[in-house]
Design a protein around this motif. Structure first.
Motif, PDB file in Angstrom:
ATOM      1  N   ILE A 276       0.848  -1.200   0.000  1.00 39.08           N
ATOM      2  CA  ILE A 276       0.000   0.000   0.000  1.00 39.08           C
ATOM      3  C   ILE A 276       0.876   1.240   0.000  1.00 39.08           C
ATOM      4  CG2 ILE A 276      -1.633   1.325   1.381  1.00 39.08           C
ATOM      5  CD1 ILE A 276      -2.782  -1.440   2.273  1.00 39.08           C
ATOM      6  N   THR A 277       1.913   1.240   0.861  1.00 43.67           N
ATOM      7  CA  THR A 277       2.824   2.391   0.937  1.00 43.67           C
ATOM      8  C   THR A 277       3.452   2.661  -0.423  1.00 43.67           C
ATOM      9  OG1 THR A 277       3.355   1.670   3.170  1.00 43.67           O
ATOM     10  CG2 THR A 277       4.769   3.346   2.201  1.00 43.67           C
ATOM     11  N   ILE A 278       4.007   1.619  -1.007  1.00 43.60           N
ATOM     12  CA  ILE A 278       4.728   1.806  -2.264  1.00 43.60           C
ATOM     13  C   ILE A 278       3.771   2.144  -3.399  1.00 43.60           C
ATOM     14  CG2 ILE A 278       6.043   0.583  -4.041  1.00 43.60           C
ATOM     15  CD1 ILE A 278       7.683  -0.652  -1.871  1.00 43.60           C
ATOM     16  N   SER A 279       2.640   1.458  -3.432  1.00 49.77           N
ATOM     17  CA  SER A 279       1.709   1.742  -4.519  1.00 49.77           C
ATOM     18  C   SER A 279       1.211   3.180  -4.405  1.00 49.77           C
ATOM     19  CB  SER A 279       0.556   0.739  -4.514  1.00 49.77           C
ATOM     20  OG  SER A 279      -0.622   1.318  -4.073  1.00 49.77           O
ATOM     21  N   HIS A 280       1.086   3.645  -3.158  1.00 54.09           N
ATOM     22  CA  HIS A 280       0.635   5.026  -2.958  1.00 54.09           C
ATOM     23  C   HIS A 280       1.650   6.014  -3.522  1.00 54.09           C
ATOM     24  CE1 HIS A 280      -1.476   8.331  -1.156  1.00 54.09           C
ATOM     25  NE2 HIS A 280      -0.387   8.722  -0.526  1.00 54.09           N
ATOM     26  N   ILE A 281       2.910   5.813  -3.186  1.00 53.69           N
ATOM     27  CA  ILE A 281       3.922   6.775  -3.637  1.00 53.69           C
ATOM     28  C   ILE A 281       4.102   6.694  -5.156  1.00 53.69           C
ATOM     29  CG2 ILE A 281       5.926   5.291  -3.172  1.00 53.69           C
ATOM     30  CD1 ILE A 281       7.444   7.813  -2.492  1.00 53.69           C
ATOM     31  N   VAL A 282       4.021   5.481  -5.702  1.00 57.63           N
ATOM     32  CA  VAL A 282       4.134   5.330  -7.157  1.00 57.63           C
ATOM     33  C   VAL A 282       2.927   5.965  -7.850  1.00 57.63           C
ATOM     34  CG1 VAL A 282       4.046   3.645  -9.027  1.00 57.63           C
ATOM     35  CG2 VAL A 282       5.630   3.322  -7.143  1.00 57.63           C
ATOM     36  N   HIS A 283       1.759   5.764  -7.250  1.00 56.28           N
ATOM     37  CA  HIS A 283       0.539   6.334  -7.820  1.00 56.28           C
ATOM     38  C   HIS A 283       0.642   7.859  -7.897  1.00 56.28           C
ATOM     39  CE1 HIS A 283      -3.587   6.190  -9.042  1.00 56.28           C
ATOM     40  NE2 HIS A 283      -3.947   7.019  -8.093  1.00 56.28           N
ATOM     41  N   LEU A 284       1.129   8.448  -6.791  1.00 55.35           N
ATOM     42  CA  LEU A 284       1.304   9.900  -6.774  1.00 55.35           C
ATOM     43  C   LEU A 284       2.266  10.339  -7.876  1.00 55.35           C
ATOM     44  CD1 LEU A 284       1.469  10.806  -2.983  1.00 55.35           C
ATOM     45  CD2 LEU A 284      -0.388  11.200  -4.607  1.00 55.35           C
ATOM     46  N   GLY A 285       3.339   9.576  -8.030  1.00 58.16           N
ATOM     47  CA  GLY A 285       4.318   9.892  -9.065  1.00 58.16           C
ATOM     48  C   GLY A 285       3.691   9.837 -10.452  1.00 58.16           C
ATOM     49  N   LEU A 286       2.885   8.816 -10.671  1.00 56.00           N
ATOM     50  CA  LEU A 286       2.246   8.667 -11.979  1.00 56.00           C
ATOM     51  C   LEU A 286       1.257   9.802 -12.237  1.00 56.00           C
ATOM     52  CD1 LEU A 286       1.635   4.817 -12.033  1.00 56.00           C
ATOM     53  CD2 LEU A 286       3.034   6.096 -13.639  1.00 56.00           C
ATOM     54  N   LEU A 287       0.504  10.160 -11.181  1.00 60.85           N
ATOM     55  CA  LEU A 287      -0.473  11.241 -11.327  1.00 60.85           C
ATOM     56  C   LEU A 287       0.221  12.535 -11.720  1.00 60.85           C
ATOM     57  CD1 LEU A 287      -3.089  10.927  -8.436  1.00 60.85           C
ATOM     58  CD2 LEU A 287      -3.391  10.607 -10.898  1.00 60.85           C
ATOM     59  N   ALA A 288       1.363  12.800 -11.046  1.00 61.88           N
ATOM     60  CA  ALA A 288       2.085  14.038 -11.308  1.00 61.88           C
ATOM     61  C   ALA A 288       2.600  14.072 -12.745  1.00 61.88           C
ATOM     62  CB  ALA A 288       3.243  14.184 -10.321  1.00 61.88           C
ATOM     63  N   ARG A 289       2.648  12.927 -13.375  1.00 62.71           N
ATOM     64  CA  ARG A 289       3.234  12.852 -14.708  1.00 62.71           C
ATOM     65  C   ARG A 289       2.196  12.625 -15.798  1.00 62.71           C
ATOM     66  NH1 ARG A 289       8.781  10.112 -15.834  1.00 62.71           N
ATOM     67  NH2 ARG A 289      10.099  11.207 -14.371  1.00 62.71           N
ATOM     68  N   GLU A 290       0.938  12.806 -15.473  1.00 58.32           N
ATOM     69  CA  GLU A 290      -0.115  12.475 -16.421  1.00 58.32           C
ATOM     70  C   GLU A 290       0.116  13.127 -17.783  1.00 58.32           C
ATOM     71  OE1 GLU A 290      -4.226  10.746 -15.159  1.00 58.32           O
ATOM     72  OE2 GLU A 290      -3.868  12.780 -14.437  1.00 58.32           O
ATOM     73  N   GLU A 291       0.489  14.413 -17.730  1.00 57.58           N
ATOM     74  CA  GLU A 291       0.686  15.150 -18.979  1.00 57.58           C
ATOM     75  C   GLU A 291       1.825  14.548 -19.806  1.00 57.58           C
ATOM     76  OE1 GLU A 291       1.111  19.853 -19.630  1.00 57.58           O
ATOM     77  OE2 GLU A 291       0.128  19.233 -17.771  1.00 57.58           O
ATOM     78  N   GLU A 292       2.905  14.227 -19.095  1.00 58.67           N
ATOM     79  CA  GLU A 292       4.035  13.609 -19.789  1.00 58.67           C
ATOM     80  C   GLU A 292       3.652  12.278 -20.402  1.00 58.67           C
ATOM     81  OE1 GLU A 292       7.094  14.938 -16.507  1.00 58.67           O
ATOM     82  OE2 GLU A 292       7.888  13.324 -17.734  1.00 58.67           O
ATOM     83  N   MET A 293       2.861  11.517 -19.668  1.00 66.48           N
ATOM     84  CA  MET A 293       2.478  10.204 -20.176  1.00 66.48           C
ATOM     85  C   MET A 293       1.630  10.314 -21.434  1.00 66.48           C
ATOM     86  SD  MET A 293       1.919   8.310 -16.567  1.00 66.48           S
ATOM     87  CE  MET A 293       1.157   6.877 -17.250  1.00 66.48           C
ATOM     88  N   GLU A 294       0.813  11.383 -21.484  1.00 64.21           N
ATOM     89  CA  GLU A 294       0.019  11.621 -22.687  1.00 64.21           C
ATOM     90  C   GLU A 294       0.966  11.898 -23.865  1.00 64.21           C
ATOM     91  OE1 GLU A 294      -2.877  11.103 -23.461  1.00 64.21           O
ATOM     92  OE2 GLU A 294      -2.949  12.116 -25.410  1.00 64.21           O
ATOM     93  N   ILE A 295       2.018  12.651 -23.610  1.00 69.29           N
ATOM     94  CA  ILE A 295       2.993  12.945 -24.674  1.00 69.29           C
ATOM     95  C   ILE A 295       3.699  11.670 -25.122  1.00 69.29           C
ATOM     96  CG2 ILE A 295       5.137  14.175 -25.202  1.00 69.29           C
ATOM     97  CD1 ILE A 295       4.106  16.412 -23.318  1.00 69.29           C
ATOM     98  N   TYR A 296       4.073  10.827 -24.148  1.00 73.32           N
ATOM     99  CA  TYR A 296       4.700   9.548 -24.509  1.00 73.32           C
ATOM    100  C   TYR A 296       3.785   8.772 -25.453  1.00 73.32           C
ATOM    101  CZ  TYR A 296       7.710  10.278 -20.397  1.00 73.32           C
ATOM    102  OH  TYR A 296       8.583  10.782 -19.475  1.00 73.32           O
ATOM    103  N   ARG A 297       2.507   8.749 -25.110  1.00 73.30           N
ATOM    104  CA  ARG A 297       1.544   8.001 -25.938  1.00 73.30           C
ATOM    105  C   ARG A 297       1.462   8.584 -27.339  1.00 73.30           C
ATOM    106  NH1 ARG A 297      -1.171   6.719 -21.026  1.00 73.30           N
ATOM    107  NH2 ARG A 297      -2.128   8.765 -20.838  1.00 73.30           N
ATOM    108  N   LEU A 298       1.473   9.928 -27.417  1.00 77.95           N
ATOM    109  CA  LEU A 298       1.387  10.563 -28.744  1.00 77.95           C
ATOM    110  C   LEU A 298       2.621  10.252 -29.578  1.00 77.95           C
ATOM    111  CD1 LEU A 298      -0.180  14.010 -27.823  1.00 77.95           C
ATOM    112  CD2 LEU A 298      -1.231  12.127 -29.075  1.00 77.95           C
ATOM    113  N   LEU A 299       3.725   9.962 -28.918  1.00 80.91           N
ATOM    114  CA  LEU A 299       4.939   9.594 -29.652  1.00 80.91           C
ATOM    115  C   LEU A 299       4.951   8.099 -29.973  1.00 80.91           C
ATOM    116  CD1 LEU A 299       7.615  11.684 -27.704  1.00 80.91           C
ATOM    117  CD2 LEU A 299       6.706  12.125 -29.984  1.00 80.91           C
ATOM    118  N   GLY A 300       3.925   7.397 -29.530  1.00 74.65           N
ATOM    119  CA  GLY A 300       3.826   5.977 -29.873  1.00 74.65           C
ATOM    120  C   GLY A 300       4.440   5.052 -28.844  1.00 74.65           C
ATOM    121  N   ALA A 301       4.615   5.550 -27.610  1.00 75.39           N
ATOM    122  CA  ALA A 301       5.195   4.698 -26.575  1.00 75.39           C
ATOM    123  C   ALA A 301       4.180   3.670 -26.108  1.00 75.39           C
ATOM    124  CB  ALA A 301       5.651   5.550 -25.393  1.00 75.39           C
ATOM    125  N   GLY A 302       4.666   2.494 -25.762  1.00 73.68           N
ATOM    126  CA  GLY A 302       3.803   1.473 -25.199  1.00 73.68           C
ATOM    127  C   GLY A 302       3.473   1.810 -23.757  1.00 73.68           C
TER     128      GLY A 302
END
Ligand SMILES: Nc1ncnc2c1ncn2[C@@H]1O[C@H](COP(=O)(O)OP(=O)(O)OP(=O)(O)O)[C@@H](O)[C@H]1O
Ligand SMILES: [Mg+2]
Lengths: 227, 292
Positions: free
Chosen positions: B184-210
C-alpha cells in the motif's frame, strides 16, 4: 499514404468540425492545409494521428484503418509518424535535447546514436546553442522548432505539422522550410496546417483549403511534390 | 526495452530527487516494517534452533528422594536399565549435581535452577532413551521406589516445538501483513508519481510509446525502494540482533541461544527478497490503478 472518403467529425458537444472530407495523399507528397481559425485544421491532423476518431466515413493512414483501430494499431501509426502540435506538447523541466531525444527513446534507439541524431537535427533547425536549455526557458519560436526537431528526428514515414511557423521570424521560417524540404528528399509524406504565406512561397506544395469543415483543393492539384 | 534501461533508472532517480521527503518517508516506513518482521522471524529461528539443540539430548532425568540409600540406588539403576528403550544410565550424586549446576548457571544457580524446573539438591539418574520411548520410560520410572520425580526433556521439546510452530506461523502472518502494508505504501507513492506525470504520459503516448514506457521508471522506483528497505532492515538487524541477543544471554545464561549475527544472516535474505517482491507488486498495483 492517406485515404479519406466522406470523413466527418462531430465532437461530443455537437460541434461539426469536419464533414465529407475526401482526400488522397500519396507517399512523399507535401500537402498544406489552410483555412480560417476554427475551420478544422487541427481536428483533421488529430484524426490522422488517431487522437480523435472519425464519426463517419473511411479513413486509412499508412494502411491502418482508423475507424476501427485498436490501441495497438494507433501505437503503430504513431511510431511511424512525426507530429508537431499546435501547442508543442514539450515536456517542461527537460532540456531541448532531452525533449528531442524522447522521440527516438520511445522507438528504442540506443542513446549514443540517439544523442548524435538529436543534436544534428537541433542544429538543422538553428538551435545548436540551445540544446542544453530547459524548454520552458526558450522563446515561443524556439520551442516550436524543438517540437519540429522532435518530429523529424525519427525520420518518420508521415510528418504532421500544425502551424509549425506560427511564431517564427523569416529566418526561422527558412529553417522550417529547409527541414520540410529535406524530409521530402527522404520520401517523407508531409501534411502541414498553416496560414503562413511565407512558407507556401519558400516551399511550394499542394494546397487544400478547409472552410467550415469542408475541404477544397486550391493549388497544385494532383501534383506530387517530391522536393 | 533494454536499450532504455539506463534511461529508466535515470528517470526513477530523477523522480525520487524531485520529491525526496515522500521517498525518504516511505523508505523509513518500509525499513521499520521489515525490521519488525525480522524480529518475529528471529524469534522463530531462535526457538527452532533451540529445539534442534535440545533434540540431540533426548533424555529422561530421574530425580531421587533425599533420603535414598546407596543400596536403593543400585536396585533402581538395575530396574531402570531393564526398562525398554533405555540406552544409557549415568548416576549423578548430590554433590556432583550441585557442582554441575554451579558450573552451568554460575552464582545464581538456585534461582535459575528453580526457573528451569529442577531441584539442584537432589541426586539423579540421567537416562538416555530412544526418542520414541522417552514418554513410556518417564512414566514407568515415576512409579519406581525411591524416585522423587521425573523430568522428560521431550515434554520441554514438545512445548518448544509448538512454540516454534506458533512463532513461525506468526512470522508468516507478520510477513504477509508487513507485505500488504508495504504494498500500500509503495503503490501510494508510485501512484502519486504517476499522477504528477499524467501530462508527460500523454505525450509519450502521442509519440507511440507502449504502456510500459512511462511506467518502467516507477516499477524500478518501487522495486528499488523495497529492495533498499530490505537491505536497510538487514543491516539494522545485523547491528541490533547481536546486541539484543547478548543481553538475552546475560539474562538467561542456560539457554543455548544462536548467535545474533547468525540469526540476522539467516533472516537477511528473506527481508531483501520480501522487500523487492512487495515493492514490485506495489508499483504494479499502482500502475494498474493508473491505467484504469
Ligand atoms: N475537443 C473539442 N470539443 C469540441 N469542439 C472542438 C474540440 N476541438 C475543436 N473543436 C471545435 O471544432 C472546430 C474546429 O477546431 P480546430 O481546432 O480543428 O480548428 P483550427 O482550424 O485548427 O483552428 P486554429 O487555426 O485556430 O487552430 C472549432 O469550432 C472548435 O471550436
Ligand atoms: Mg488548430
Amino acid at each position: 499514404m492517406i485515404h479519406a472518403r466522406g470523413v466527418a467529425k462531430v465532437y461530443e458537444n455537437g460541434t461539426q468540425a469536419l464533414q465529407e472530407i475526401d482526400l488522397q495523399v500519396a507517399a512523399g507528397e507535401l500537402v498544406y492545409v489552410v483555412g480560417a481559425s476554427g475551420a478544422g485544421k487541427t481536428t483533421l491532423l488529430k484524426l490522422l494521428l488517431g487522437m480523435e476518431k472519425p464519426t463517419a466515413g473511411e479513413l486509412e493512414v499508412a494502411g491502418i484503418s482508423l475507424g476501427k483501430a485498436q490501441a495497438e494499431d494507433i501505437r503503430r501509426l504513431r511510431r511511424l509518424t512525426g507530429a508537431v502540435f499546435q501547442d508543442f506538447k514539450l515536456i517542461p523541466g527537460r532540456t531541448a535535447l532531452e525533449n528531442v531525444a524522447l522521440s527516438l527513446r520511445v522507438l528504442g534507439v540506443p542513446w549514443s546514436e540517439n544523442r548524435q541524431r538529436s543534436l544534428a537535427v537541433l542544429e538543422e533547425v538553428g538551435l545548436a546553442d540551445r540544446v542544453g536549455s530547459m524548454v520552458q526557458t526558450l522563446s515561443w519560436g524556439e520551442r516550436q522548432r524543438v517540437a519540429l526537431a522532435r518530429a523529424v528526428v525519427r525520420e518518420p514515414r508521415l510528418l504532421l505539422a500544425d502551424e509549425p511557423t506560427g511564431n517564427l521570424d523569416a529566418t526561422s521560417v527558412g529553417f522550417v522550410a529547409a527541414v520540410l524540404a529535406r524530409a521530402g528528399e527522404k520520401g517523407i509524406t508531409r501534411v502541414v496546417a498553416t496560414h503562413d504565406t511565407r512558407l507556401l512561397e519558400m516551399l511550394p506544395g499542394r494546397v487544400l483549403l478547409l472552410e467550415g469543415g469542408r475541404l477544397h483543393q486550391v493549388a497544385g492539384a494532383g501534383r506530387k511534390d517530391r522536393q | 526495452m533494454f536499450t532504455n534501461l539506463g534511461y529508466f533508472f535515470a528517470e526513477a532517480w530523477r523522480d525520487a530527487k524531485n520529491r525526496p521527503v515522500a521517498v525518504i518517508f516511505s523508505l523509513v516506513s518500509i525499513t521499520l516494517l521489515l525490521l519488525f518482521a525480522a524480529f518475529v522471524f528471529a524469534g522463530g529461528e531462535e526457538v527452532q534452533w533451540l529445539v534442534g539443540q535440545l533434540g540431540e539430548e533426548t533424555a529422561v532425568t530421574v530425580f531421587l528422594k533425599e533420603d535414598v540409600t546407596g543400596e536403593q540406588v543400585a536396585v533402581l539403576e538395575e530396574k531402570l536399565a531393564a526398562l525398554e528403550g533405555v540406552t544409557a544410565i549415568r548416576f549423578v550424586s548430590q554433590e556432583e549435581a550441585l557442582e554441575e549446576m554451579n558450573k552451568v548457571l554460575g552464582s545464581h544457580s538456585a534461582e535459575l535452577a528453580a526457573l528451569a524446573g529442577f531441584n539442584p539438591f537432589l541426586s539423579y539418574f540421567e537416562v538416555g532413551v530412544r526418542p520414541e520411548q522417552g514418554l513410556a520410560v518417564a512414566r514407568q520410572a515415576e512409579n519406581l521406589p525411591g524416585v522423587d520425580g521425573v523430568r522428560d526433556s521431550r515434554q520441554t521439546m514438545e512445548r518448544l516445538t509448538r512454540l516454534s510452530t506458533v512463532l513461525r506461523l506468526g512470522a508468516l502472518f507478520t510477513l504477509i501483513f508487513v507485505g500488504v502494508v508495504m504494498m500500500i505504501t509503495i503503490s501510494h507513492i508510485v501512484h502519486l508519481g504517476l499522477l504528477a506525470r499524467e501530462e508527460e504520459m500523454e505525450i509519450y503516448r502521442l509519440l507511440g510509446a507502449g504502456p510500459w514506457f512511462a511506467v518502467m521508471p516507477f516499477l524500478l522506483q518501487g522495486s528499488l525502494l523495497g529492495l533498499a528497505g530490505g537491505m536497510l532492515a538487514f543491516l539494522l538487524s545485523l547491528l541490533f540482533f547481536p546486541l539484543l541477543f547478548s543481553r538475552l544471554l546475560a539474562a538467561l545464561p542456560f539457554l543455548p541461544l544462536r548467535p545474533g549475527v547468525e540469526v540476522a544472516l539467516a533472516v537477511g535474505p528473506v527481508l531483501v527478497v520480501t522487500g523487492l517482491l512487495f515493492g514490485l507488486c506495489g508499483s504494479l498495483l499502482a500502475q494498474s490503478h493508473a491505467n484504469h
